[in-house]
Scaffold this active site. Structure first.
Site, PDB file in Angstrom:
ATOM      1  CG  ASP A 173      -1.906  -1.149   1.218  1.00 44.22           C
ATOM      2  OD1 ASP A 173      -2.378  -1.520   0.127  1.00 44.22           O
ATOM      3  OD2 ASP A 173      -2.200  -1.685   2.307  1.00 44.22           O
ATOM      4  CE1 TYR A 229       4.131  -6.435   3.591  1.00 43.81           C
ATOM      5  CE2 TYR A 229       3.336  -8.698   3.473  1.00 43.81           C
ATOM      6  CZ  TYR A 229       3.502  -7.447   2.898  1.00 43.81           C
ATOM      7  OH  TYR A 229       3.030  -7.213   1.628  1.00 43.81           O
TER       8      TYR A 229
END
Length: 256
Positions: free
Chosen positions: A63, A121
């Site tokens: 994003d 992540y």
């Protein structure tokens, strides 16, 4: 004007690249017609170097504002240029904070997205009263002292195959909200920093940031580990915490 290569004497090859980037100032990975994106910048530079229209395919989207240490992508091109020549060319011409760390030939059928086994992540929090003067684009400043033991207790419920709809924001197509989390843990780092590491088969839109926002609520005592578990099993997004800021999130590794 579009450029294509149709010379049968020039072989078509599949290239795999590993890319690091600072997502600050970009509107995410995915190409957009009127906004700067990581994919768009890479395609622009590669098209110049290879003198043909290049379309790259990433392991997944990140994003706006999210960073990557090792995003993986692939592209096809008709060229006699060696992979290291392409790598050096992109890094030389690229003025944006995007760097190709590795470029190599891949199997003709290699696909950066469909071959993924898991992704990792990492999210960073600065947990103290005083904010950072430098590096604030790479972490979330949280003032209240966080109970890392409670947060890690909550992380135990994340591991395994679950429906993670409670931690998904709308806006991205998917066939299922079930994912498998292989590991999830917070670690204390020097200088009042906390690192959250999560590895899973895949991630829903804003899933990591929504999990972090909810774990932060557990760390401040707003919710208990048992409440966290109920939120996970509820599949109700409104019950979970706020979405953590994008700048603290890094795509750390992609496994194939």
């Amino acid at each position: 004007m579009s450029k294509t290569v149709n010379n049968p004497d020039i072989p078509a090859k599949n290239f795999k690249i590993v890319v690091a980037y600072d997502g600050t100032g970009f509107f995410g990975w995915q190409r957009q017609a009127d906004k700067p994106t990581i994919q768009g910048e890479l395609e622009r530079i590669l098209s110049i170097i290879l003198n043909q229209d290049i379309k790259i395919h990433g392991s997944g989207r990140t994003d706006a504002g999210v960073h990557a240490r090792a995003q993986v992508a692939h592209f096809h091109a008709q060229t006699r240029l060696a992979p290291d020549t392409i790598q050096k060319g992109v890094n030389s011409l690229m003025s944006a904070p995007i760097v190709i760390h590795d470029c190599r030939l891949a199997d003709p059928d290699f696909h950066a997205q469909y071959r993924v086994i898991s992704k990792e992540y990492r999210y960073y929090i600065l947990n103290r009263e005083i904010p950072a003067a430098m590096g604030r684009d790479y972490l979330w400043h949280v003032k209240p002292t966080l109970d890392i033991d409670t947060m890690n207790h909550c992380c135990e419920y994340l591991v395994g195959e679950h429906d993670f709809k409670a931690f998904e924001n709308t806006g991205s197509p998917r066939s299922s909200t079930v994912r498998t989390v292989y590991s999830a843990q917070w670690t204390k780092m020097p200088d009042d920093k906390l690192e959250f590491c999560i590895c899973a088969s895949g991630f829903l839109k804003n899933m990591v940031r929504n999990i972090v926002g909810t774990l932060k609520d557990a760390g401040t005592g707003r919710i208990s580990p048992e409440m966290f578990k109920k939120i996970l099993y509820s599949c109700e997004r409104p019950l979970a915490g706020a979405t953590a800021p994008a700048q603290g999130l890094f795509l750390h590794h992609v496994n194939y």
